[in-house]
Structure formats: structure tokens, C-alpha cells
Design a protein around this motif. Structure first.
Motif, PDB file in Angstrom:
ATOM      1  N   LYS A 165       0.854  -1.181   0.000  1.00  0.00           N
ATOM      2  CA  LYS A 165       0.000   0.000   0.000  1.00  0.00           C
ATOM      3  C   LYS A 165       0.896   1.239   0.000  1.00  0.00           C
ATOM      4  O   LYS A 165       2.032   1.183   0.442  1.00  0.00           O
ATOM      5  N   SER A 166       0.368   2.343  -0.469  1.00  0.00           N
ATOM      6  CA  SER A 166       1.148   3.578  -0.497  1.00  0.00           C
ATOM      7  C   SER A 166       1.257   4.147   0.908  1.00  0.00           C
ATOM      8  O   SER A 166       0.441   3.863   1.789  1.00  0.00           O
ATOM      9  N   ALA A 167       2.260   4.969   1.124  1.00  0.00           N
ATOM     10  CA  ALA A 167       2.462   5.595   2.436  1.00  0.00           C
ATOM     11  C   ALA A 167       1.260   6.442   2.826  1.00  0.00           C
ATOM     12  O   ALA A 167       0.886   6.494   3.992  1.00  0.00           O
ATOM     13  N   SER A 168       0.624   7.088   1.844  1.00  0.00           N
ATOM     14  CA  SER A 168      -0.525   7.937   2.158  1.00  0.00           C
ATOM     15  C   SER A 168      -1.725   7.108   2.643  1.00  0.00           C
ATOM     16  O   SER A 168      -2.566   7.614   3.378  1.00  0.00           O
ATOM     17  N   GLU A 169      -1.792   5.841   2.262  1.00  0.00           N
ATOM     18  CA  GLU A 169      -2.865   4.972   2.746  1.00  0.00           C
ATOM     19  C   GLU A 169      -2.600   4.510   4.173  1.00  0.00           C
ATOM     20  O   GLU A 169      -3.509   4.429   4.987  1.00  0.00           O
ATOM     21  N   ILE A 170      -1.344   4.224   4.472  1.00  0.00           N
ATOM     22  CA  ILE A 170      -0.983   3.672   5.779  1.00  0.00           C
ATOM     23  C   ILE A 170      -0.869   4.762   6.838  1.00  0.00           C
ATOM     24  O   ILE A 170      -1.369   4.618   7.945  1.00  0.00           O
ATOM     25  N   ALA A 171      -0.190   5.848   6.517  1.00  0.00           N
ATOM     26  CA  ALA A 171       0.025   6.937   7.477  1.00  0.00           C
ATOM     27  C   ALA A 171      -0.156   8.273   6.770  1.00  0.00           C
ATOM     28  O   ALA A 171       0.814   8.940   6.438  1.00  0.00           O
ATOM     29  N   PRO A 172      -1.408   8.681   6.540  1.00  0.00           N
ATOM     30  CA  PRO A 172      -1.662   9.906   5.784  1.00  0.00           C
ATOM     31  C   PRO A 172      -1.009  11.145   6.380  1.00  0.00           C
ATOM     32  O   PRO A 172      -0.516  12.009   5.671  1.00  0.00           O
ATOM     33  N   ALA A 173      -0.969  11.236   7.706  1.00  0.00           N
ATOM     34  CA  ALA A 173      -0.374  12.419   8.339  1.00  0.00           C
ATOM     35  C   ALA A 173       1.115  12.503   8.040  1.00  0.00           C
ATOM     36  O   ALA A 173       1.658  13.589   7.819  1.00  0.00           O
ATOM     37  N   LEU A 174       1.772  11.373   8.033  1.00  0.00           N
ATOM     38  CA  LEU A 174       3.210  11.371   7.758  1.00  0.00           C
ATOM     39  C   LEU A 174       3.500  11.596   6.282  1.00  0.00           C
ATOM     40  O   LEU A 174       4.512  12.199   5.931  1.00  0.00           O
ATOM     41  N   ALA A 175       2.627  11.111   5.435  1.00  0.00           N
ATOM     42  CA  ALA A 175       2.849  11.233   3.994  1.00  0.00           C
ATOM     43  C   ALA A 175       2.735  12.676   3.533  1.00  0.00           C
ATOM     44  O   ALA A 175       3.304  13.044   2.515  1.00  0.00           O
ATOM     45  N   LYS A 176       2.011  13.502   4.291  1.00  0.00           N
ATOM     46  CA  LYS A 176       1.827  14.894   3.893  1.00  0.00           C
ATOM     47  C   LYS A 176       2.922  15.815   4.437  1.00  0.00           C
ATOM     48  O   LYS A 176       2.915  16.998   4.184  1.00  0.00           O
ATOM     49  N   VAL A 177       3.853  15.262   5.192  1.00  0.00           N
ATOM     50  CA  VAL A 177       4.942  16.072   5.735  1.00  0.00           C
ATOM     51  C   VAL A 177       5.795  16.562   4.578  1.00  0.00           C
ATOM     52  O   VAL A 177       6.209  15.789   3.719  1.00  0.00           O
ATOM     53  N   ARG A 178       6.003  17.864   4.565  1.00  0.00           N
ATOM     54  CA  ARG A 178       6.804  18.447   3.496  1.00  0.00           C
ATOM     55  C   ARG A 178       8.015  19.120   4.122  1.00  0.00           C
ATOM     56  O   ARG A 178       7.886  19.942   5.021  1.00  0.00           O
ATOM     57  N   ARG A 179       9.165  18.754   3.654  1.00  0.00           N
ATOM     58  CA  ARG A 179      10.373  19.358   4.190  1.00  0.00           C
ATOM     59  C   ARG A 179      10.593  20.715   3.549  1.00  0.00           C
ATOM     60  O   ARG A 179      10.414  20.876   2.359  1.00  0.00           O
ATOM     61  N   VAL A 180      10.963  21.652   4.371  1.00  0.00           N
ATOM     62  CA  VAL A 180      11.233  22.993   3.880  1.00  0.00           C
ATOM     63  C   VAL A 180      12.626  23.399   4.322  1.00  0.00           C
ATOM     64  O   VAL A 180      13.167  22.882   5.297  1.00  0.00           O
ATOM     65  N   ARG A 181      13.167  24.335   3.608  1.00  0.00           N
ATOM     66  CA  ARG A 181      14.486  24.830   3.934  1.00  0.00           C
ATOM     67  C   ARG A 181      14.424  25.574   5.266  1.00  0.00           C
ATOM     68  O   ARG A 181      13.482  26.316   5.528  1.00  0.00           O
ATOM     69  N   GLY A 182      15.418  25.386   6.097  1.00  0.00           N
ATOM     70  CA  GLY A 182      15.480  26.053   7.387  1.00  0.00           C
ATOM     71  C   GLY A 182      15.773  27.537   7.226  1.00  0.00           C
ATOM     72  O   GLY A 182      16.064  28.020   6.133  1.00  0.00           O
ATOM     73  N   PRO A 183      15.690  28.254   8.331  1.00  0.00           N
ATOM     74  CA  PRO A 183      15.941  29.698   8.258  1.00  0.00           C
ATOM     75  C   PRO A 183      17.391  29.995   7.886  1.00  0.00           C
ATOM     76  O   PRO A 183      18.300  29.259   8.269  1.00  0.00           O
ATOM     77  N   GLN A 184      17.577  31.070   7.145  1.00  0.00           N
ATOM     78  CA  GLN A 184      18.930  31.476   6.776  1.00  0.00           C
ATOM     79  C   GLN A 184      19.626  32.037   8.002  1.00  0.00           C
ATOM     80  O   GLN A 184      19.016  32.649   8.858  1.00  0.00           O
ATOM     81  N   LYS A 185      20.941  31.849   8.061  1.00  0.00           N
ATOM     82  CA  LYS A 185      21.712  32.403   9.169  1.00  0.00           C
ATOM     83  C   LYS A 185      21.675  33.922   9.113  1.00  0.00           C
ATOM     84  O   LYS A 185      21.587  34.592  10.129  1.00  0.00           O
ATOM     85  N   ALA A 186      21.802  34.452   7.927  1.00  0.00           N
ATOM     86  CA  ALA A 186      21.714  35.899   7.732  1.00  0.00           C
ATOM     87  C   ALA A 186      20.868  36.131   6.483  1.00  0.00           C
ATOM     88  O   ALA A 186      21.283  35.760   5.383  1.00  0.00           O
ATOM     89  N   ALA A 187      19.707  36.710   6.663  1.00  0.00           N
ATOM     90  CA  ALA A 187      18.814  36.937   5.528  1.00  0.00           C
ATOM     91  C   ALA A 187      19.439  37.974   4.601  1.00  0.00           C
ATOM     92  O   ALA A 187      19.506  39.158   4.914  1.00  0.00           O
ATOM     93  N   THR A 188      19.919  37.516   3.460  1.00  0.00           N
ATOM     94  CA  THR A 188      20.573  38.418   2.520  1.00  0.00           C
ATOM     95  C   THR A 188      19.722  38.697   1.291  1.00  0.00           C
ATOM     96  O   THR A 188      19.997  39.630   0.558  1.00  0.00           O
ATOM     97  N   LYS A 189      18.714  37.879   1.068  1.00  0.00           N
ATOM     98  CA  LYS A 189      17.863  38.064  -0.111  1.00  0.00           C
ATOM     99  C   LYS A 189      16.405  37.969   0.298  1.00  0.00           C
ATOM    100  O   LYS A 189      16.067  37.372   1.321  1.00  0.00           O
ATOM    101  N   ARG A 190      15.534  38.539  -0.520  1.00  0.00           N
ATOM    102  CA  ARG A 190      14.098  38.472  -0.301  1.00  0.00           C
ATOM    103  C   ARG A 190      13.432  37.831  -1.494  1.00  0.00           C
ATOM    104  O   ARG A 190      13.847  38.048  -2.630  1.00  0.00           O
TER     105      ARG A 190
END
Length: 101
Positions: free
Chosen positions: A40-65
Motif C-alpha cells: 500500500k502507499s504511504a498515504s494509505e498507511i500513514a496519511p499524516a506522515l505522507a503529507k509532511v513536506r520538508r522545507v528549507r530552514g531559516p537562513q543564518k543571515a537573511a541576505t535576499k528576499r
């Protein structure tokens, strides 16, 4: 610099011993065609975990917008046609234009 690696392939006897070890491993049996059919697909077995989306962490020094910018299609295509890094090249062109003015 050469990227070739020296891969040593096992002999037929070594390969047979490796496959025998795999067959005897009760904790990690080889997957059969029936196992694949029952999966079975991961979304069938553990829907909450399957929707986890990794995002880039905060920049040490915000240099761009992040901004939304409308560009002429031909300008955009010209930069994109130069390959990866086209956004950086647009930034450099804009920087040169600001220095010139």
C-alpha cells in the motif's frame, strides 16, 4: 580528473554465497511478486506522515528576499536558456543596472 571507479564484481561462487545469505535471513526476506501486489502507499498507511513536506530552514543571515516579478517572455527565456543559475544571473544584471544609475 577521472571519475571512473574500479568496481570489482563478485565471482559466481561469491555471488552464490551472498544469495544464500540473503535467503537465510529471516528478518529481511526477499520481496516476492505477491508482496509487491499487497503493498500500500504511504498515504494509505500513514496519511499524516505522507503529507509532511520538508522545507528549507531559516537562513543564518537573511541576505535576499523572495519577490514576485513580471518579466517579458523573451527576456525570461533568454536567461533560462543559459541553464542552471539563471536567477542568479538576473540578479547580477539588475545589480549592474543599479550601479550604472
Amino acid at each position: 580528473m577521472s571519475r571512473k571507479t574500479n568496481i570489482i564484481m563478485p565471482t559466481d561462487e561469491e555471488d552464490a554465497r551472498i544469495n544464500q545469505g540473503i535467503a537465510l535471513d529471516r528478518d529481511n526476506p526477499e520481496i516476492t511478486e505477491a508482496d509487491f501486489q499487497d503493498m500500500k502507499s504511504a498515504s494509505e498507511i500513514a496519511p499524516a506522515l505522507a503529507k509532511v513536506r520538508r522545507v528549507r530552514g531559516p537562513q543564518k543571515a537573511a541576505t535576499k528576499r523572495s519577490v514576485s516579478l513580471r518579466l517579458d517572455q523573451d527576456v525570461l527565456e533568454k536567461f533560462k536558456s543559459t541553464g542552471p543559475g539563471w536567477q542568479t544571473r538576473i540578479n547580477e544584471a539588475l545589480r549592474r543596472a543599479t550601479v550604472a544609475h
